[in-house]
Design a protein around this motif. Sequence first.
Motif, PDB file in Angstrom:
ATOM      1  N   PRO A  27      41.071  56.704 -17.875  1.00  0.00           N
ATOM      2  CA  PRO A  27      39.898  57.406 -18.402  1.00  0.00           C
ATOM      3  C   PRO A  27      38.736  56.492 -18.811  1.00  0.00           C
ATOM      4  O   PRO A  27      37.577  56.861 -18.638  1.00  0.00           O
ATOM      5  N   THR A  28      39.025  55.314 -19.358  1.00  0.00           N
ATOM      6  CA  THR A  28      37.933  54.457 -19.838  1.00  0.00           C
ATOM      7  C   THR A  28      37.951  53.051 -19.250  1.00  0.00           C
ATOM      8  O   THR A  28      37.189  52.190 -19.683  1.00  0.00           O
ATOM      9  N   SER A  29      38.794  52.816 -18.259  1.00  0.00           N
ATOM     10  CA  SER A  29      38.848  51.504 -17.625  1.00  0.00           C
ATOM     11  C   SER A  29      39.508  51.641 -16.262  1.00  0.00           C
ATOM     12  O   SER A  29      40.097  52.667 -15.946  1.00  0.00           O
ATOM     13  N   TRP A  30      39.370  50.591 -15.468  1.00  0.00           N
ATOM     14  CA  TRP A  30      40.080  50.526 -14.202  1.00  0.00           C
ATOM     15  C   TRP A  30      40.444  49.082 -13.908  1.00  0.00           C
ATOM     16  O   TRP A  30      39.856  48.161 -14.449  1.00  0.00           O
ATOM     17  N   TYR A  31      41.444  48.915 -13.051  1.00  0.00           N
ATOM     18  CA  TYR A  31      41.956  47.604 -12.669  1.00  0.00           C
ATOM     19  C   TYR A  31      42.163  47.624 -11.164  1.00  0.00           C
ATOM     20  O   TYR A  31      42.701  48.589 -10.624  1.00  0.00           O
ATOM     21  N   ALA A  32      41.730  46.577 -10.481  1.00  0.00           N
ATOM     22  CA  ALA A  32      41.852  46.530  -9.019  1.00  0.00           C
ATOM     23  C   ALA A  32      42.382  45.183  -8.555  1.00  0.00           C
ATOM     24  O   ALA A  32      42.161  44.157  -9.200  1.00  0.00           O
ATOM     25  N   GLY A  54      29.990  54.041 -17.824  1.00  0.00           N
ATOM     26  CA  GLY A  54      31.311  54.576 -17.526  1.00  0.00           C
ATOM     27  C   GLY A  54      31.413  55.079 -16.106  1.00  0.00           C
ATOM     28  O   GLY A  54      30.513  54.902 -15.291  1.00  0.00           O
ATOM     29  N   PHE A  55      32.516  55.749 -15.799  1.00  0.00           N
ATOM     30  CA  PHE A  55      32.742  56.219 -14.438  1.00  0.00           C
ATOM     31  C   PHE A  55      33.519  57.520 -14.403  1.00  0.00           C
ATOM     32  O   PHE A  55      33.827  58.029 -13.331  1.00  0.00           O
ATOM     33  N   ALA A  56      33.805  58.104 -15.566  1.00  0.00           N
ATOM     34  CA  ALA A  56      34.572  59.343 -15.607  1.00  0.00           C
ATOM     35  C   ALA A  56      33.868  60.472 -14.859  1.00  0.00           C
ATOM     36  O   ALA A  56      34.516  61.356 -14.295  1.00  0.00           O
TER      37      ALA A  56
END
Length: 85
Positions: A27-32, A54-56
């Motif tokens: 919801p508030t972060s991403w990891y790639a 953000g990106f939600a």
Amino acid sequence: MQEYDLPIVVTNHGSAAPALLKVIRLPTSWYAVIWESAERYASFSQERTALNGGFAHMNAREFLDRVQLVASFTHGISFEWGEDR
């Protein structure tokens, strides 16, 4: 949580090379991780901030475009994938 596993082609480190892009979207972060081989990979992430907005609210295509932009900006990695994302 959403996960994306996409075959990609890294286009700017020598010859074009097949790789895998794996993204975990929270919801508030991403990891790639861009994984070309055990010796060649890069990981990066982003947290929601007031500056990045953000990106939600983004659909999958907009979100993956953001991931592509961050890969380019933070690691200088350019890649392409099909439009069927």
